[in-house]
Design a protein around this motif. Structure first.
Motif, PDB file in Angstrom:
ATOM      1  N   THR A 123      17.565 -82.055  21.707  1.00 41.84           N
ATOM      2  CA  THR A 123      17.642 -83.154  20.745  1.00 41.84           C
ATOM      3  C   THR A 123      19.058 -83.706  20.740  1.00 41.84           C
ATOM      4  O   THR A 123      19.966 -83.154  21.375  1.00 41.84           O
ATOM      5  CB  THR A 123      17.227 -82.709  19.330  1.00 41.84           C
ATOM      6  N   TRP A 126      19.454 -89.106  16.082  1.00 35.22           N
ATOM      7  CA  TRP A 126      18.174 -89.812  16.046  1.00 35.22           C
ATOM      8  C   TRP A 126      18.235 -91.210  16.654  1.00 35.22           C
ATOM      9  O   TRP A 126      17.242 -91.706  17.183  1.00 35.22           O
ATOM     10  CB  TRP A 126      17.646 -89.897  14.606  1.00 35.22           C
ATOM     11  N   GLN A 127      19.423 -91.859  16.598  1.00 40.67           N
ATOM     12  CA  GLN A 127      19.511 -93.225  17.114  1.00 40.67           C
ATOM     13  C   GLN A 127      19.401 -93.295  18.636  1.00 40.67           C
ATOM     14  O   GLN A 127      19.097 -94.358  19.180  1.00 40.67           O
ATOM     15  CB  GLN A 127      20.830 -93.864  16.685  1.00 40.67           C
ATOM     16  N   THR A 129      17.900 -90.635  20.740  1.00 41.20           N
ATOM     17  CA  THR A 129      17.022 -89.655  21.390  1.00 41.20           C
ATOM     18  C   THR A 129      16.242 -90.293  22.534  1.00 41.20           C
ATOM     19  O   THR A 129      16.011 -89.654  23.568  1.00 41.20           O
ATOM     20  CB  THR A 129      16.046 -89.033  20.379  1.00 41.20           C
ATOM     21  N   HIS A 130      15.864 -91.573  22.370  1.00 37.59           N
ATOM     22  CA  HIS A 130      15.116 -92.236  23.440  1.00 37.59           C
ATOM     23  C   HIS A 130      15.988 -92.409  24.688  1.00 37.59           C
ATOM     24  O   HIS A 130      15.495 -92.349  25.813  1.00 37.59           O
ATOM     25  CB  HIS A 130      14.586 -93.589  22.966  1.00 37.59           C
ATOM     26  N   LYS A 131      17.281 -92.592  24.491  1.00 39.74           N
ATOM     27  CA  LYS A 131      18.180 -92.730  25.632  1.00 39.74           C
ATOM     28  C   LYS A 131      18.389 -91.392  26.334  1.00 39.74           C
ATOM     29  O   LYS A 131      18.529 -91.340  27.560  1.00 39.74           O
ATOM     30  CB  LYS A 131      19.519 -93.320  25.186  1.00 39.74           C
ATOM     31  N   ALA A 133      16.116 -89.101  26.508  1.00 31.79           N
ATOM     32  CA  ALA A 133      14.881 -88.898  27.265  1.00 31.79           C
ATOM     33  C   ALA A 133      14.916 -89.675  28.576  1.00 31.79           C
ATOM     34  O   ALA A 133      14.447 -89.186  29.614  1.00 31.79           O
ATOM     35  CB  ALA A 133      13.680 -89.315  26.424  1.00 31.79           C
ATOM     36  N   ALA A 134      15.482 -90.891  28.540  1.00 24.50           N
ATOM     37  CA  ALA A 134      15.588 -91.690  29.767  1.00 24.50           C
ATOM     38  C   ALA A 134      16.626 -91.114  30.716  1.00 24.50           C
ATOM     39  O   ALA A 134      16.432 -91.107  31.934  1.00 24.50           O
ATOM     40  CB  ALA A 134      15.932 -93.140  29.418  1.00 24.50           C
ATOM     41  N   PRO A 143      12.806 -85.732  18.777  1.00 23.14           N
ATOM     42  CA  PRO A 143      13.620 -86.677  18.008  1.00 23.14           C
ATOM     43  C   PRO A 143      13.906 -86.251  16.574  1.00 23.14           C
ATOM     44  O   PRO A 143      14.913 -86.661  16.005  1.00 23.14           O
ATOM     45  CB  PRO A 143      12.783 -87.966  18.035  1.00 23.14           C
ATOM     46  N   GLY A 205      12.780-102.081  15.977  1.00 24.03           N
ATOM     47  CA  GLY A 205      12.242-102.134  17.318  1.00 24.03           C
ATOM     48  C   GLY A 205      12.028-103.569  17.724  1.00 24.03           C
ATOM     49  O   GLY A 205      12.077-104.492  16.898  1.00 24.03           O
TER      50      GLY A 205
END
Length: 318
Positions: A123, A126-127, A129-131, A133-134, A143, A205
């Protein structure tokens, strides 16, 4: 007599000072209650570094393999820019031989660049976490977690979550009684209730690409209290419920019902932040009643609306 447990922090120019100072304070405080931690600061070259606040940070030496616990703090510039190869290579060195390897906040991006998170659960803030993962496609990013343990690898969420992680490490070493003394001395929770979703900003989003779907999302956002059942929403576009469900799935990766719930949840949270009672927030946000809103808070944050409001409605004390 057993030797001290080494806790090595990897520091570098731009390192977030609180990511270092917060966890280090936990280990230092633990020593007051009978632990024996030896804190070291290591930099890539052994030279002192400058923190994100502009303060000079003196180091104990250059990176070197060693035992004990090894922690990598984050920096403001990650993940906005890739981790330089030389920094990732330097960060990899102290992990060799360490019994535990961990990161605080965006330090996870350095661990990932060093190949230390491959195939692991992890982890970060939170801002981003998607990055993460990428950036680390073999990682399983969680997240909402305050911190994650995967074997001997640990990652934690934003900034003060490094304190949560350090407390967990102290508890592994010395048990809950000593750790409880540390938490009380530092005036922090021994175990924080809920995940980091409770700290995140309201729903954000990109807008839907489809004008038709944007019509529906704008409608829900403008009037969360309206009748937004699947059938009613489909009528607004004169499409089948199946077609509308497919639009939500394809563009927003959710269902119409979950989208409506998320909008109402974000509004309720904002209302609680502004001092409305839980009953008022539930009504104004469009929930059928307080109990319905309570279930959503429990599902998303693992805490009740009342507990959320106590944490975030004000920093003032009477």
């Amino acid at each position: 007599m057993p030797s001290a447990h080494r806790v090595a922090f990897f520091v570098y120019d731009g390192v977030t000072l609180l990511d270092v100072a917060g966890p280090a304070e936990v280990f230092k405080t633990a020593n007051r209650f009978g632990a024996d931690y030896r804190i070291e600061l290591l930099s890539p070259t052994g030279e002192d570094v400058t923190s994100n606040l502009g303060f000079r940070v003196g180091v104990d030496g250059p990176v070197a393999a060693g035992d004990g616990t090894y922690l990598v703090p984050g920096a403001d510039r990650f993940p906005g820019e890739p981790v330089p190869g030389d920094l990732a290579a330097a960060a990899r060195v102290p992990a060799e031989g360490a019994g535990r390897v961990g990161s605080i906040c965006t330090g996870a991006f350095i661990l990932a660049a060093a190949g230390l998170l491959d195939g692991k659960r992890a982890t970060t803030h939170w801002q981003v976490t998607h990055k993460l993962a990428a950036r680390c496609p073999t990682c399983r990013v969680e997240p909402d977690a305050i911190y994650v343990r995967d074997g001997t690898t640990y990652t934690s969420a934003g900034v003060t979550a490094g304190i949560d992680l350090a407390l967990a490490l102290v508890e592994e070493d010395h048990g809950p009684d000593l750790t409880r003394d540390v938490a009380r001395a530092m005036v922090v929770y021994l175990q924080r209730a809920g995940g980091q979703s409770q700290f995140s900003a309201p729903l954000q989003g990109p807008p839907p690409r489809s004008p038709a779907l944007r019509t529906i999302t704008d409608l829900v956002t403008a009037n969360p209290r309206g009748d937004h059942s699947l059938g009613e929403l489909a009528k607004h576009l004169n499409v089948s419920t199946r077609h509308l469900t497919r639009l939500f799935h394809d563009e927003l990766a959710t269902t119409p019902a979950r989208y409506v719930e998320a909008i109402r949840f974000d509004l309720a949270r904002a209302l609680l932040d502004r001092g409305h009672t839980a009953t008022q927030a539930a009504e104004l946000a469009g929930f059928p009643g307080y109990e319905s809103m309570r279930r959503v808070f429990a599902k998303k944050l693992s805490i009740s609306p009342a507990a959320y409001q106590r944490r975030f409605s004000t920093a003032r004390r009477g």
